[in-house]
Scaffold this active site. Structure first.
Site, PDB file in Angstrom:
ATOM      1  N   LEU A 123       0.755  -1.242   0.301  1.00 41.68           N
ATOM      2  CA  LEU A 123       0.076   0.052  -0.026  1.00 41.68           C
ATOM      3  C   LEU A 123       0.783   1.238   0.130  1.00 41.68           C
ATOM      4  O   LEU A 123       0.570   2.272   0.755  1.00 41.68           O
ATOM      5  CB  LEU A 123      -0.912  -0.012   1.124  1.00 41.68           C
ATOM      6  CG  LEU A 123      -2.340  -1.071   1.331  1.00 41.68           C
ATOM      7  CD1 LEU A 123      -2.899  -0.881   2.552  1.00 41.68           C
ATOM      8  CD2 LEU A 123      -2.788  -1.076  -0.012  1.00 41.68           C
ATOM      9  N   CYS A 124       1.849   1.031  -0.722  1.00 44.32           N
ATOM     10  CA  CYS A 124       2.780   2.444  -0.934  1.00 44.32           C
ATOM     11  C   CYS A 124       3.134   2.671  -2.415  1.00 44.32           C
ATOM     12  O   CYS A 124       4.242   2.952  -2.656  1.00 44.32           O
ATOM     13  CB  CYS A 124       3.874   2.216  -0.255  1.00 44.32           C
ATOM     14  SG  CYS A 124       5.020   0.695  -0.744  1.00 44.32           S
ATOM     15  N   GLY A 125       2.056   2.615  -3.280  1.00 40.57           N
ATOM     16  CA  GLY A 125       2.287   2.981  -4.743  1.00 40.57           C
ATOM     17  C   GLY A 125       3.143   2.024  -5.345  1.00 40.57           C
ATOM     18  O   GLY A 125       3.245   0.707  -5.096  1.00 40.57           O
ATOM     19  N   ALA A 312       5.482   7.540  -0.322  1.00 40.27           N
ATOM     20  CA  ALA A 312       4.861   6.894  -1.153  1.00 40.27           C
ATOM     21  C   ALA A 312       3.641   6.438  -0.882  1.00 40.27           C
ATOM     22  O   ALA A 312       2.527   6.329  -1.319  1.00 40.27           O
ATOM     23  CB  ALA A 312       5.506   5.642  -1.667  1.00 40.27           C
TER      24      ALA A 312
END
Length: 359
Positions: A123-125, A312
């Site tokens: 979940l950090c791009g 991110a």
């Protein structure tokens, strides 16, 4: 497909899209949701509202952690600066070209160890994906050069990636804590030190994500070993940069939004006083300081990688929150239209019944 399944699938894909890229998907057409019952629409609106709260909370948590990550980098800088100063002055005291230190010893490169730093969570791009793509590119380059290679993976995401690809030789997979510590960097330092000194590898490269801004991080490759005794950082092309020249990043607020101020500084090293005497041989002191400097560089890379990951994640959760707001808006419009149509239909039925009784 029912309303519940349809909107669930779209909201899941929207969240996944936000986690993999900052580009936003178009919301579903309201016409697809008109056939759903009012109860299903209310359920979906509540579900999207809860998802929005989660993503917004994750965004705020990531923003707070970015600040702490940057403070960690800044707080560790005085030690690195003092260490570089000692290395500079020690280099002036002795002729480094005429001595043989294990960590500065250069030899023909036959095998390269690539240390890859990735995140512990998702979940950090595209943060982890960009680093792993860079690793694949570097591996292809080493193959084209006819060099052997091995990978040292640091981080759960990178570990899972390389474990699913048995054709890539994996030397070791390591995990670090949520906040990088000296113990984490020491484990990596001990491993690459033993690989290089035992001549199992002739060169050690470090791949990590350099923090540029809150919306950008660049995966870069830095040569860890052999080291420069002058306190320089060298890239894979042999271009060395003075380690005392660095860019400070300050996380501030501007017009109610988070932003980054950049300032390049040059640290002037002061020579030792003439009365300073070394009780041990300067070569022995330098031989002991270089592993410490190597450890500090690995810790710095871990901290920068963490800051990039958190930035991110903050950007991805911001995009996911925007998607949730837009989806909730479309669901509310569909709900109001459905409710209005139902009320209008009931009124028409009442009027028609009254006309029938009157006739």
């Amino acid at each position: 497909m029912s309303c519940s399944h349809l909107s669930t699938a779209w909201s899941s894909s929207a969240l996944a899209s936000s986690a993999s890229t900052t580009r936003r998907r178009s919301p579903p057409r309201s016409g697809l949701l008109v056939r759903c019952s009012l109860r299903e629409l209310r359920t979906r609106i509540d579900s999207v509202r809860n998802t929005q709260k989660i993503t917004e909370a994750m965004k705020l948590v990531a923003a707070a952690k970015v600040r702490r990550a940057q403070e960690a980098v800044v707080s560790s800088r005085p030690f690195s600066e003092a260490l570089v100063e000692v290395l500079y002055n020690m280099n002036q005291e002795i002729q480094t070209e005429d001595i043989d230190l294990p960590l500065t010893r250069t030899r023909p490169v036959k095998k390269v160890a690539l240390v890859v730093l990735t995140g512990e969570r998702g979940l950090c791009g595209s943060f982890n994906n960009n680093v792993l793509k860079k690793a694949e590119t570097r591996i292809d380059e080493l193959k084209q050069l006819g060099l052997q290679y091995t990978v040292v993976s640091v981080g759960k995401k990178g570990n899972a990636y390389f474990q699913r690809r048995p054709y890539i030789p994996l030397e070791r997979d390591l995990e670090v804590s949520s906040v990088p510590t000296v113990k984490d960097s020491q484990a990596i330092c001990d491993l690459v030190y033993s690989l290089f000194v035992s001549e199992e590898v002739d060169k050690v490269e470090l791949l990590y994500s350099k923090f540029v801004s809150l919306v950008r991080s660049d995966p870069i490759i830095q040569t860890l070993l052999p080291m420069s005794p002058k306190g320089e950082i060298c890239d894979v092309n042999g271009v060395c940069v003075d380690a005392t020249e660095d860019e400070l990043f300050r996380l501030t607020t501007k017009e109610g939004k988070l932003t980054v101020e950049r300032e390049k500084v040059k640290i002037e090293t002061q020579p030792f006083s003439p009365v300073v005497q070394f009780e041990q041989d300067p070569v022995q002191i330098l031989d002991a300081l270089l592993p410490l400097y190597l450890n500090s560089q690995i810790l710095r890379a871990l901290q920068e990688s963490l800051a990039s990951e958190l930035a991110a994640r903050m950007s991805a959760m911001s995009s996911a929150t925007d998607n949730a707001i837009e989806l909730r808006k479309n669901l509310s419009i569909a709900y109001n239209r459905q409710r209005q149509a139902k009320i209008t239909g009931e009124i028409l039925e009442i009027v028609a019944g009254a006309d029938a009784l009157a006739g």
